[in-house]
Design a protein around this motif. Sequence first.
Motif, short mmCIF file in Angstrom:
data_model
loop_
_atom_site.label_atom_id
_atom_site.label_comp_id
_atom_site.label_asym_id
_atom_site.label_seq_id
_atom_site.Cartn_x
_atom_site.Cartn_y
_atom_site.Cartn_z
N GLU A 142 0.74 -1.26 -0.03
CA GLU A 142 0.03 0.21 0.02
C GLU A 142 0.81 1.25 -0.05
O GLU A 142 0.31 2.48 -0.17
CB GLU A 142 -0.97 0.14 1.28
N ASP A 143 2.20 1.04 0.13
CA ASP A 143 3.13 2.26 0.09
C ASP A 143 3.34 2.82 -1.34
O ASP A 143 3.96 3.83 -1.56
CB ASP A 143 4.42 1.91 0.63
N GLU A 165 11.52 -0.87 -6.82
CA GLU A 165 12.79 -1.28 -6.29
C GLU A 165 13.58 -0.44 -5.80
O GLU A 165 14.20 -0.39 -4.84
CB GLU A 165 13.33 -2.33 -7.18
N GLU A 166 13.55 0.65 -6.55
CA GLU A 166 14.41 2.06 -6.25
C GLU A 166 13.83 3.10 -5.40
O GLU A 166 14.23 4.13 -5.32
CB GLU A 166 15.46 2.29 -7.31
N GLY A 167 12.55 2.82 -4.93
CA GLY A 167 11.89 3.66 -4.05
C GLY A 167 10.81 4.48 -4.58
O GLY A 167 10.16 5.47 -4.03
N ALA A 168 10.27 3.89 -5.97
CA ALA A 168 9.06 4.79 -6.45
C ALA A 168 7.96 4.64 -5.46
O ALA A 168 7.86 3.54 -4.91
CB ALA A 168 8.72 4.33 -7.70
N THR A 169 7.01 5.74 -5.28
CA THR A 169 5.91 5.51 -4.29
C THR A 169 4.68 5.80 -5.26
O THR A 169 3.49 5.52 -4.87
CB THR A 169 5.89 6.60 -3.12
N MET A 170 4.84 6.15 -6.49
CA MET A 170 3.74 6.22 -7.42
C MET A 170 4.46 5.67 -8.70
O MET A 170 5.42 6.09 -9.22
CB MET A 170 3.46 7.63 -7.71
N VAL A 171 3.61 4.89 -9.49
CA VAL A 171 4.00 4.56 -10.84
C VAL A 171 2.86 4.91 -11.85
O VAL A 171 1.59 4.77 -11.49
CB VAL A 171 4.50 3.11 -10.92
#
Length: 229
Positions: free
Chosen positions: A25-26, A210-216
């Motif tokens: 959910e993050d 994997e590298e920290g995205a919180t929105m795609v």
Amino acid sequence: MIEENYREVEAKVREAAVRSGRAPEDVTLIAVSKTKPLSDIEALIRIGVREFGENKPQELKEKYDQVSTPVHFHQIGHLQTNKVKYVIDRAVLIHSVDSVHLAEQIQKEAEKRGITAEVLIEVNAAEEDTKFGVTLDAAPGLVEEIAKFPNVHINGLMTIAPFVDDPEENRPVFRAMQQLLLDIKSKKIDNVDMNVLSMGMTNDYEVAIEEGATMVRVGTAIFGERNVK
């Protein structure tokens, strides 16, 4: 079909979040509905989807005004100052703020309506000539300038990585963005929350997570190829 595609992408998003040591959910999956008919959006609404991305301000306005159920529309494409009025009170988040000039117009329109505009600073991390956004080096200064506008609240950063055949090639770009986010966050600038990192699209969203995205922002993998007008 669209619903199945969405579920498939959603599952991959969850798996990538877990791989990166975060709760599923993050990470917010934005279904990029640009150029697609309202019926496609309605199909996803029926399975509970509420986050949609649009490139063109007028298209966002039309869909926002016509959609059957209130949803969150994100302005993810380049925004010209004369188009701010279409999205200012319709977009839950403007991902593509790349200049003080644009922020001034957003401030003007937001103040007029008595609201606070939620924005991301667009960074051209790979410094591609064809992309909008500020450089990694210039981003902190731009954040500090825009943070002075009382009706514009900076939530984080956005980037559009190069289009590559192997998503692994974009890992350094995403890593640099995550580091930039942390660097700016450490400055504790008033009116700035570096909680959102919008990066990763159909071909590389798993690496981005994997590298920290919180929105795609995923379009093609959900809706199929774009309808080019």
